[in-house]
Write a protein that holds these residues in place. Sequence first.
Motif, PDB file in Angstrom:
ATOM      1  N   THR A   1       0.819  -1.212   0.000  1.00 16.89           N
ATOM      2  CA  THR A   1       0.000   0.000   0.000  1.00 16.89           C
ATOM      3  C   THR A   1       0.852   1.262   0.000  1.00 16.89           C
ATOM      4  O   THR A   1       0.855   2.021  -0.959  1.00 16.89           O
ATOM      5  CB  THR A   1      -0.948   0.018   1.214  1.00 16.89           C
ATOM      6  N   LYS A   2       1.597   1.508   1.085  1.00 17.96           N
ATOM      7  CA  LYS A   2       2.386   2.737   1.158  1.00 17.96           C
ATOM      8  C   LYS A   2       3.407   2.642   2.284  1.00 17.96           C
ATOM      9  O   LYS A   2       3.290   1.806   3.191  1.00 17.96           O
ATOM     10  CB  LYS A   2       1.488   3.949   1.391  1.00 17.96           C
ATOM     11  N   SER A   3       4.392   3.522   2.207  1.00 19.72           N
ATOM     12  CA  SER A   3       5.404   3.637   3.253  1.00 19.72           C
ATOM     13  C   SER A   3       5.433   5.079   3.754  1.00 19.72           C
ATOM     14  O   SER A   3       4.956   6.000   3.094  1.00 19.72           O
ATOM     15  CB  SER A   3       6.785   3.224   2.735  1.00 19.72           C
ATOM     16  N   PHE A   4       6.005   5.251   4.948  1.00 22.08           N
ATOM     17  CA  PHE A   4       6.202   6.582   5.528  1.00 22.08           C
ATOM     18  C   PHE A   4       7.688   6.781   5.762  1.00 22.08           C
ATOM     19  O   PHE A   4       8.369   5.908   6.313  1.00 22.08           O
ATOM     20  CB  PHE A   4       5.450   6.719   6.854  1.00 22.08           C
ATOM     21  N   HIS A   5       8.196   7.951   5.361  1.00 20.27           N
ATOM     22  CA  HIS A   5       9.631   8.224   5.400  1.00 20.27           C
ATOM     23  C   HIS A   5       9.924   9.454   6.250  1.00 20.27           C
ATOM     24  O   HIS A   5       9.362  10.525   6.021  1.00 20.27           O
ATOM     25  CB  HIS A   5      10.158   8.444   3.985  1.00 20.27           C
ATOM     26  N   LEU A   6      10.825   9.292   7.201  1.00 22.03           N
ATOM     27  CA  LEU A   6      11.284  10.383   8.047  1.00 22.03           C
ATOM     28  C   LEU A   6      12.723  10.687   7.651  1.00 22.03           C
ATOM     29  O   LEU A   6      13.576   9.795   7.690  1.00 22.03           O
ATOM     30  CB  LEU A   6      11.195   9.976   9.520  1.00 22.03           C
TER      31      LEU A   6
ATOM     32  N   ASN B   1      -0.240   5.986   9.771  1.00 14.09           N
ATOM     33  CA  ASN B   1      -1.435   5.365  10.347  1.00 14.09           C
ATOM     34  C   ASN B   1      -1.446   3.862  10.120  1.00 14.09           C
ATOM     35  O   ASN B   1      -0.449   3.276   9.672  1.00 14.09           O
ATOM     36  CB  ASN B   1      -2.700   6.024   9.791  1.00 14.09           C
ATOM     37  N   ASP B   2      -2.588   3.239  10.392  1.00 14.14           N
ATOM     38  CA  ASP B   2      -2.675   1.781  10.419  1.00 14.14           C
ATOM     39  C   ASP B   2      -2.474   1.126   9.054  1.00 14.14           C
ATOM     40  O   ASP B   2      -2.132  -0.053   8.992  1.00 14.14           O
ATOM     41  CB  ASP B   2      -4.030   1.344  10.989  1.00 14.14           C
ATOM     42  N   ASP B   3      -2.695   1.855   7.954  1.00 11.32           N
ATOM     43  CA  ASP B   3      -2.516   1.239   6.641  1.00 11.32           C
ATOM     44  C   ASP B   3      -1.109   1.490   6.074  1.00 11.32           C
ATOM     45  O   ASP B   3      -0.851   1.223   4.900  1.00 11.32           O
ATOM     46  CB  ASP B   3      -3.583   1.709   5.652  1.00 11.32           C
ATOM     47  N   THR B   4      -0.197   1.974   6.920  1.00 13.30           N
ATOM     48  CA  THR B   4       1.204   2.123   6.513  1.00 13.30           C
ATOM     49  C   THR B   4       1.904   0.774   6.641  1.00 13.30           C
ATOM     50  O   THR B   4       1.862   0.140   7.691  1.00 13.30           O
ATOM     51  CB  THR B   4       1.913   3.168   7.387  1.00 13.30           C
ATOM     52  N   ASP B   5       2.533   0.328   5.571  1.00 15.62           N
ATOM     53  CA  ASP B   5       3.219  -0.969   5.576  1.00 15.62           C
ATOM     54  C   ASP B   5       4.625  -0.877   6.155  1.00 15.62           C
ATOM     55  O   ASP B   5       5.076  -1.797   6.844  1.00 15.62           O
ATOM     56  CB  ASP B   5       3.327  -1.516   4.143  1.00 15.62           C
ATOM     57  N   LEU B   6       5.305   0.225   5.856  1.00 17.99           N
ATOM     58  CA  LEU B   6       6.722   0.332   6.172  1.00 17.99           C
ATOM     59  C   LEU B   6       7.019   1.749   6.652  1.00 17.99           C
ATOM     60  O   LEU B   6       6.608   2.727   6.013  1.00 17.99           O
ATOM     61  CB  LEU B   6       7.547   0.026   4.909  1.00 17.99           C
TER      62      LEU B   6
ATOM     63  N   ASN C   1       1.141  -2.345  13.115  1.00 14.74           N
ATOM     64  CA  ASN C   1       1.337  -3.422  12.147  1.00 14.74           C
ATOM     65  C   ASN C   1       2.473  -3.142  11.179  1.00 14.74           C
ATOM     66  O   ASN C   1       2.913  -4.033  10.454  1.00 14.74           O
ATOM     67  CB  ASN C   1       0.045  -3.647  11.358  1.00 14.74           C
ATOM     68  N   ALA C   2       2.967  -1.924  11.132  1.00 14.50           N
ATOM     69  CA  ALA C   2       4.018  -1.568  10.175  1.00 14.50           C
ATOM     70  C   ALA C   2       5.356  -2.195  10.566  1.00 14.50           C
ATOM     71  O   ALA C   2       5.593  -2.546  11.726  1.00 14.50           O
ATOM     72  CB  ALA C   2       4.159  -0.047  10.097  1.00 14.50           C
ATOM     73  N   LEU C   3       6.245  -2.326   9.580  1.00 18.37           N
ATOM     74  CA  LEU C   3       7.616  -2.747   9.810  1.00 18.37           C
ATOM     75  C   LEU C   3       8.512  -1.516   9.803  1.00 18.37           C
ATOM     76  O   LEU C   3       8.198  -0.510   9.156  1.00 18.37           O
ATOM     77  CB  LEU C   3       8.076  -3.708   8.714  1.00 18.37           C
ATOM     78  N   LEU C   4       9.626  -1.598  10.517  1.00 13.81           N
ATOM     79  CA  LEU C   4      10.578  -0.495  10.572  1.00 13.81           C
ATOM     80  C   LEU C   4      11.818  -0.860   9.757  1.00 13.81           C
ATOM     81  O   LEU C   4      12.481  -1.860  10.032  1.00 13.81           O
ATOM     82  CB  LEU C   4      10.977  -0.193  12.017  1.00 13.81           C
ATOM     83  N   ALA C   5      12.108  -0.041   8.734  1.00 13.97           N
ATOM     84  CA  ALA C   5      13.264  -0.251   7.858  1.00 13.97           C
ATOM     85  C   ALA C   5      14.279   0.860   8.074  1.00 13.97           C
ATOM     86  O   ALA C   5      13.917   2.041   8.120  1.00 13.97           O
ATOM     87  CB  ALA C   5      12.829  -0.296   6.395  1.00 13.97           C
ATOM     88  N   ILE C   6      15.552   0.489   8.181  1.00 11.53           N
ATOM     89  CA  ILE C   6      16.617   1.435   8.495  1.00 11.53           C
ATOM     90  C   ILE C   6      17.689   1.401   7.409  1.00 11.53           C
ATOM     91  O   ILE C   6      18.300   0.360   7.162  1.00 11.53           O
ATOM     92  CB  ILE C   6      17.287   1.111   9.848  1.00 11.53           C
ATOM     93  N   ASP C   7      17.922   2.551   6.772  1.00 12.21           N
ATOM     94  CA  ASP C   7      19.067   2.713   5.877  1.00 12.21           C
ATOM     95  C   ASP C   7      20.256   3.110   6.747  1.00 12.21           C
ATOM     96  O   ASP C   7      20.287   4.206   7.314  1.00 12.21           O
ATOM     97  CB  ASP C   7      18.761   3.791   4.837  1.00 12.21           C
TER      98      ASP C   7
END
Length: 304
Positions: free
Chosen positions: A80-85, A124-129, A157-163
């Motif tokens: 669906t979508k990801s969120f980036h900080l 929010n809740d529909d964020t995958d990553l 429910n999201a996963l946390l990805a780290i560069d």
Amino acid sequence: MYTFNPGPSAVYPAVRQYLTDAFDEGWLSAPHRGERFTGLVRQTVTDLRAKLNIPQDYTVFFLSSATECWEVLTQSLTPTKSFHLYSGAFGEKWLDYARALRPASTGLAFGLDELPNVHTLPFNDDTDLVCLTQNETSNATQLRDGFILNVFNRLGNALLAIDATSSLGGIQLKYIKADIWFASVQKAFGLPAGLALMVLSPRAVARFRHLNERAHYNSLTAQYEKMLNWQTNYTPNVLGIYLLSRVLQDRAPIKAVHQHLQDRATKLYDFFDSATQLSPLVQNPETRSTTVIGLQGPQPSSTR
């Protein structure tokens, strides 16, 4: 050669001998389905776990670059979508890559000396990553363990990805505080570009196996099935993996490397904090990188 840019760092001097050894030992034409190569992969993963303190239940993959990791994570773990900080160019580029495939992906920029409020991050809740750049090469900022843990604790429910491209291999990372870690080897590993590592938690493995994305040659499902037999699903960078194996054999454990780089960074920051011509780009000690030092100085004057 020494360079002062966010690109590849200087390689370790020993790499010259490693390259000669690779040629003499026949690695440049070694078959990547044979027992010799699978033995190399198995040993390299074993050394990565031992030298970098990677948990035994985390899975290691080899890819071509951190940029490929951006794409693979969007393809295989972001239906669906990801969120980036992000605070700099590489974090923003990651968002751009994600939006090209998942237009609903969103991001939030923050300043060099800021730490965003974790509790108000707009995902929010529909964020995958949820995606963080732990060490922003472009501006010498770093997110500390405590901040990453606070983000991890509110994921849902999201996963946390780290560069961690410019820090993995240089500082001691707490892998259990995120689901995905990845980095290219041309920074803290002191190696030529062309190889990347991706480290995934059991939760991340379960997620991509459930999604079962198989539309791309480099899908995580396909990579996982091959790595069960210490192989890759594509013709791999055998030389890169060999060089990584040699570096790991010769390096001290990450605890010692971390302390060495921390001590050196402290001395450099102390020096430039009191310098007159150059000063640290990042003013907040809590957001300064340990492995990348950014400096600022007066604008040069131009003369005719």
